[in-house]
Design an enzyme around this catalytic site. Structure first.
Site, PDB file in Angstrom:
ATOM      1  N   ARG A 209       0.785  -1.082  -0.054  1.00 12.87           N
ATOM      2  CA  ARG A 209      -0.247   0.538   0.234  1.00 12.87           C
ATOM      3  C   ARG A 209       1.463   1.293  -0.151  1.00 12.87           C
ATOM      4  O   ARG A 209       2.242   1.349   0.020  1.00 12.87           O
ATOM      5  CB  ARG A 209      -0.888   0.075   0.986  1.00 12.87           C
ATOM      6  CG  ARG A 209      -2.352  -0.743   1.303  1.00 12.87           C
ATOM      7  CD  ARG A 209      -2.871  -0.362   0.593  1.00 12.87           C
ATOM      8  NE  ARG A 209      -4.404  -0.565   0.359  1.00 12.87           N
ATOM      9  CZ  ARG A 209      -4.653  -2.341  -0.861  1.00 12.87           C
ATOM     10  NH1 ARG A 209      -3.804  -2.642  -1.653  1.00 12.87           N
ATOM     11  NH2 ARG A 209      -5.506  -2.786  -0.290  1.00 12.87           N
ATOM     12  N   HIS A 257      -1.373   0.205 -10.012  1.00 13.53           N
ATOM     13  CA  HIS A 257      -1.729  -1.109  -8.936  1.00 13.53           C
ATOM     14  C   HIS A 257      -3.151  -1.537  -9.682  1.00 13.53           C
ATOM     15  O   HIS A 257      -3.483  -1.920  -9.775  1.00 13.53           O
ATOM     16  CB  HIS A 257      -2.910  -0.122  -8.033  1.00 13.53           C
ATOM     17  CG  HIS A 257      -3.662  -0.150  -6.685  1.00 13.53           C
ATOM     18  ND1 HIS A 257      -3.860   0.264  -5.583  1.00 13.53           N
ATOM     19  CD2 HIS A 257      -3.650  -1.772  -6.472  1.00 13.53           C
ATOM     20  CE1 HIS A 257      -4.014  -0.662  -4.709  1.00 13.53           C
ATOM     21  NE2 HIS A 257      -3.933  -1.845  -5.486  1.00 13.53           N
TER      22      HIS A 257
HETATM   23  C1  GLV Z   1      -5.485  -5.093  -4.399  1.00 11.13           C
HETATM   24  O1  GLV Z   1      -4.670  -4.230  -3.571  1.00 11.13           O
HETATM   25  C2  GLV Z   1      -6.123  -5.499  -2.862  1.00 11.13           C
HETATM   26  O2  GLV Z   1      -5.659  -5.408  -1.684  1.00 11.13           O
HETATM   27  O3  GLV Z   1      -7.230  -6.536  -2.842  1.00 11.13           O
END
Ligand code: GLV
Length: 294
Positions: A209, A257
């Protein structure tokens, strides 16, 4: 939706636009529902997250603390994460980042080869995903260590835990691969001081993250040349703002992401199996401990 209906033939499955009688909804399967949705579901018994990280769900003021949240333990993500990290480690080991810069400058220069066994990779986070990442790297022949909140043993992986273990692992990681969730304990973990513990010429991969990593501290260490490269999939603010220096930095590779995307079939199978367990009065897998944050 067809996958869910097929996996749960005995259960009416509704979508937000077909939602009737919200007072009867017992389970919600979601990634990021509209604000306030949970407040209108008085019979809610459980929430199933369509992802591995539940940091956003835990911050929802409309979700009562008494409603259990279940997260995906794998959902096809562990293998994708392993691929994403291996991409970075391989490019580091084979000097691809340096060759890319040489190419841009029209430079023809061979660098001495480096074997996998000469590259030390530290994995931050040793849950379902981190363990799969570490195992893949062991299989590739790298020297792998892993850091977790509580002690974990994994064949072929040097294990570290706690604050003292973190400093030691960082000092011995040519590549640091972070797959931690965002929790009150991990937010800001990779600050200027800790990043500076990495050996000169190290690379940072963050696929956990964005709020775990101080982006300005990372940029400063890349600018000074202490760090050689970064491969980033997650950011403090997403989408990454247009004015972020990360976009143009020659030592940074960034992706939007995508390191691990929930795979529908795997996610549905896990959630359906969990729902069946709950209905049979058994414990479901992947229950989030709110105070722990995952
Ligand atoms: C993606 O970032 C997840 O947490 O599945």
């Amino acid at each position: 939706m067809p996958l869910l209906r097929a996996a749960l033939p005995a259960m009416p499955v509704l979508t937000l636009d077909t939602l009737q009688q919200p007072e009867q909804i017992r389970y919600v399967i979601t990634w990021g529902p509209p604000p306030g949705l949970f407040a209108g579901l008085p019979a809610l018994q459980a929430v199933f997250a369509l992802g591995a990280g539940v940091d956003k769900l835990l911050l929802r003021p409309d979700l009562p603390a008494t409603v259990p949240i279940y997260r995906l333990l794998d959902g096809g993500m562990a293998q994708q994460m392993a691929e994403y990290v291996r991409l970075g480690v391989l490019s580091y080991q084979r000097h691809m980042d340096i060759y890319r810069r040489q190419q841009a400058a029209g430079v023809w220069k061979m660098l001495p080869p480096r074997l996998p066994a000469e590259v030390r990779v530290g994995v931050l986070g040793m849950g379902e995903i981190g363990s799969a990442v570490a195992q893949a790297l062991v299989a590739d022949g790298y020297q792998v260590s892993g850091w977790s909140r509580t002690p974990r043993q994994l064949a072929g992986v040097a294990s570290y835990h706690g604050e003292a273990g973190l400093g030691e692992m960082l000092a011995n990681s040519d590549v640091l691969a972070c797959v931690l969730p965002s929790t009150p304990q991990t937010q800001g973990l990779l600050d200027a001081e800790r990043l500076a513990c990495l050996p000169a010429g190290a690379m940072v991969i963050n696929a956990g993250r964005g709020d775990l990593l101080d982006e300005n501290a990372l940029l400063a260490l890349l600018d000074s040349g202490h760090l050689r490269a970064a491969q980033l999939d997650v950011f403090a603010m997403e989408p990454l703002p247009a004015n972020s220096r990360l976009w143009q930095h020659p030592s940074v590779t960034l992706t939007p992401h995508i390191a691990a995307i929930t795979l529908r079939q795997q996610a549905v199978s896990q959630i359906a199996a969990n729902l069946q367990r709950l209905q049979a009065g058994l414990a479901a897998e992947g229950r989030v401990l709110r105070e722990r944050g995952y």
